[in-house]
Design a protein around this motif. Structure first.
Motif, PDB file in Angstrom:
ATOM      1  N   LEU A  76     -15.007 -39.420 -14.219  1.00 25.28           N
ATOM      2  CA  LEU A  76     -16.446 -39.311 -14.495  1.00 25.28           C
ATOM      3  C   LEU A  76     -17.119 -40.679 -14.400  1.00 25.28           C
ATOM      4  CD1 LEU A  76     -16.485 -36.730 -17.432  1.00 25.28           C
ATOM      5  CD2 LEU A  76     -17.098 -36.365 -15.038  1.00 25.28           C
ATOM      6  N   TRP A 100     -17.413 -36.994 -22.520  1.00 21.47           N
ATOM      7  CA  TRP A 100     -16.063 -36.442 -22.363  1.00 21.47           C
ATOM      8  C   TRP A 100     -15.143 -36.906 -23.487  1.00 21.47           C
ATOM      9  CZ3 TRP A 100     -13.384 -32.869 -19.876  1.00 21.47           C
ATOM     10  CH2 TRP A 100     -11.988 -32.964 -19.853  1.00 21.47           C
ATOM     11  N   ALA A 156     -16.251 -30.988 -17.406  1.00 14.45           N
ATOM     12  CA  ALA A 156     -16.024 -31.948 -16.325  1.00 14.45           C
ATOM     13  C   ALA A 156     -16.789 -31.553 -15.068  1.00 14.45           C
ATOM     14  CB  ALA A 156     -14.529 -32.052 -16.032  1.00 14.45           C
ATOM     15  N   ASN A 178      -9.749 -37.999 -16.754  1.00 10.71           N
ATOM     16  CA  ASN A 178     -11.090 -37.460 -16.522  1.00 10.71           C
ATOM     17  C   ASN A 178     -12.172 -38.454 -16.920  1.00 10.71           C
ATOM     18  OD1 ASN A 178     -10.964 -34.463 -15.597  1.00 10.71           O
ATOM     19  ND2 ASN A 178      -9.373 -34.636 -17.150  1.00 10.71           N
ATOM     20  N   ARG A 226     -12.662 -27.556 -20.859  1.00 15.81           N
ATOM     21  CA  ARG A 226     -12.560 -28.859 -20.206  1.00 15.81           C
ATOM     22  C   ARG A 226     -13.053 -28.785 -18.766  1.00 15.81           C
ATOM     23  NH1 ARG A 226      -7.158 -29.069 -22.465  1.00 15.81           N
ATOM     24  NH2 ARG A 226      -6.319 -29.029 -20.332  1.00 15.81           N
TER      25      ARG A 226
END
Length: 384
Positions: free
Chosen positions: A73, A103, A123, A69, A119
Motif C-alpha cells: 500500500l 492497514w 487492501a 501489505n 483483509r
C-alpha cells in the motif's frame, strides 16, 4: 493454460526490482523529473512487499500479511505521489501514509486480522482508490499535450476497476483461509498485476520522455527574454489561423528603441521589451498569436475579421501612457503596421511592413493599414 500463483508471485518480485532500477536509472539521466525517482523507490518497496507475500506459510504471518501489505500500500501511495510530483504538486506525508496506517490499525483488531475476506476488501479498496487518485492527477494535467497521458489514465482507471471488482468477488468466492495462494483468483490477480506493472512502467517512462521532448520543442519556439514565441513559433502557430481563411496581422515596432538602449542601458531596454510583451498579451484576445520577430519588432496574427484596429489602438495608447517611477523621463511608444486578407504569413508580413514604414514616415506612434482601414475607429485619448 494453468497459472501457477507461487511462480507468478516470484516473477512479480524480480520484475518489480528490475522496473524500479530502470526508473532510478532513468532519473539519473533526467534529474529534473523527480517523479522517476519516486516511482523507482515505489517499485523497489513493492518488490519487498511481494517478496514477503511469497513467504506466506514459511515466515511469520505478521511479516507475510501485516508488513507485506503495508509495503504494497505504501508503494501504491508512492506511485500516486510520483504522479503528483510529475504534475508539479507536492504530497503531504500524512496523505502518503494514510493507506498503510489504516492497514496497520485494522490489523490490530483481532476480528479483522483473522478474516481473509475483510483483509482482501480493505487492501483492494485502498489500492483501487490510490489507482483512481493517480489517474485523476494525470487527468488534471491533460492540457499538456503528451501522447501517453490518455493511455496512462485509462490503464490506471482499469486497474482501479479490477481491484474494485475483487471486493464483491471475495464475498461470492471467498479466499480459503488455510492456503490462500491455492485459490485460482490469486493466480489470475498475480498475472494481471504483472501485466499492469510492465504496462504502467512503460507509459510512465514514455510520459517523462515526451515531457522532455515537449519542453525542448517549446524552448526552440520561445524567445528566451520575453517568453513569447519566436519567429519560428509564430510561423508554426499562425499557419493554423491562416489555413482557416482570412486573418489580420499587426506588426509592432518600438519607436527609437536604439536611443533607449544608448540612453538608459541595455538592461532598461530589455525591461521595456518584457514590459511591452506583458502589456500586449494582457490586451490581446486569447486566440491571438503573438511573437517576437527580432530586436524590437513583434507581430500578432488575429483570426478572421477580428476587431484588430481597436486592439492595436488600445495597445498603442496603453504603452504611451505607461511610466516608470524610477525613470520619469522614459517614454516608450510603438508604431503599428496592419494588413488583412487571405494571403500567407510572408505576404501579410510584407504588406504590414509597408504600412509600418508609412507609420514611421508620418511621425511614428500610430497605426497605419496597408490600404484603407477596415472601419473608422474613434480616436482614444492617451489619458483614457
Amino acid at each position: 493454460m494453468i497459472l501457477d500463483a507461487p511462480t507468478l508471485m516470484a516473477v512479480t518480485v524480480f520484475v518489480a526490482l528490475i522496473v524500479g532500477m530502470l526508473f532510478l536509472l532513468s532519473w539519473g539521466q533526467a534529474r529534473r523529473t523527480q517523479a522517476l525517482a519516486v516511482w523507482g523507490l515505489a517499485h523497489l518497496i513493492g518488490a519487498g512487499g511481494s517478496a514477503l507475500l511469497c513467504g506466506r506459510g514459511v515466515i511469520p504471518d505478521w511479516l507475510s500479511i501485516g508488513l507485506a501489505n503495508t509495503l504494497l500500500l505504501l508503494a501504491y501511495g508512492m506511485i500516486w505521489s510520483g504522479a503528483r510530483s510529475f504534475e508539479g504538486r507536492r504530497t503531504a506525508p500524512t496523505a502518503l501514509m494514510a493507506a498503510p496506517a489504516l492497514w496497520i490499525a485494522a490489523c490490530l483488531v483481532p476480528a479483522f486480522y483473522e478474516s481473509v475476506t475483510a483483509r482482501v476488501i480493505l487492501a483492494s479498496s485502498a489500492a483501487s482508490v490510490l489507482c483512481l487518485l493517480c489517474a485523476h492527477e494525470f487527468w488534471r494535467g491533460r492540457p499538456e499535450p503528451l501522447v501517453s497521458r490518455g493511455p496512462a489514465i485509462l490503464l490506471l482507471a482499469s486497474q482501479a476497476a479490477l481491484y474494485a471488482v475483487r471486493i464483491p468477488a471475495s464475498l461470492v468466492f471467498p479466499v480459503p483461509a488455510v492456503n490462500p495462494v491455492a485459490s485460482p483468483w490469486v493466480a489470475v490477480l498475480c498475472f494481471a498485476a504483472l501485466l499492469y506493472m510492465v504496462a504502467i512502467a512503460f507509459l510512465f517512462m514514455a510520459l517523462a520522455k515526451e515531457r522532455l521532448e515537449w519542453e525542448q520543442r517549446l524552448s526552440a519556439l520561445t524567445d528566451p527574454l520575453t517568453g513569447v514565441v519566436n519567429r519560428r513559433g509564430l510561423e508554426e502557430r499562425a499557419s493554423v489561423l491562416l489555413a482557416s481563411g482570412r486573418a489580420t496581422l499587426l506588426l509592432f515596432d518600438l519607436d527609437h528603441f536604439k536611443r533607449i538602449n544608448d540612453t538608459f542601458g541595455h538592461g532598461i531596454g530589455d525591461a521595456v521589451l518584457v514590459g511591452f510583451c506583458t502589456l500586449a498579451r494582457t490586451l490581446l484576445p486569447p486566440q491571438a498569436v503573438f511573437g517576437r520577430l527580432g530586436g524590437e519588432e513583434f507581430a500578432c496574427v488575429l483570426p478572421g475579421d477580428s476587431a484588430a484596429e481597436p486592439i492595436a489602438e488600445t495597445i498603442r495608447h496603453a504603452l504611451a501612457g505607461m511610466r516608470a517611477e524610477c525613470i520619469p523621463n522614459l517614454r516608450v511608444t510603438v508604431s503599428v503596421g496592419a494588413a488583412r486578407g487571405e494571403a500567407g504569413l510572408d505576404a501579410l508580413l510584407e504588406r504590414a511592413d509597408r504600412a509600418l514604414y508609412r507609420a514611421k514616415r508620418l511621425g511614428r506612434d500610430r497605426v497605419v493599414w496597408d490600404g484603407p482601414a477596415p472601419r473608422p475607429v474613434r480616436e482614444i485619448s492617451a489619458a483614457s
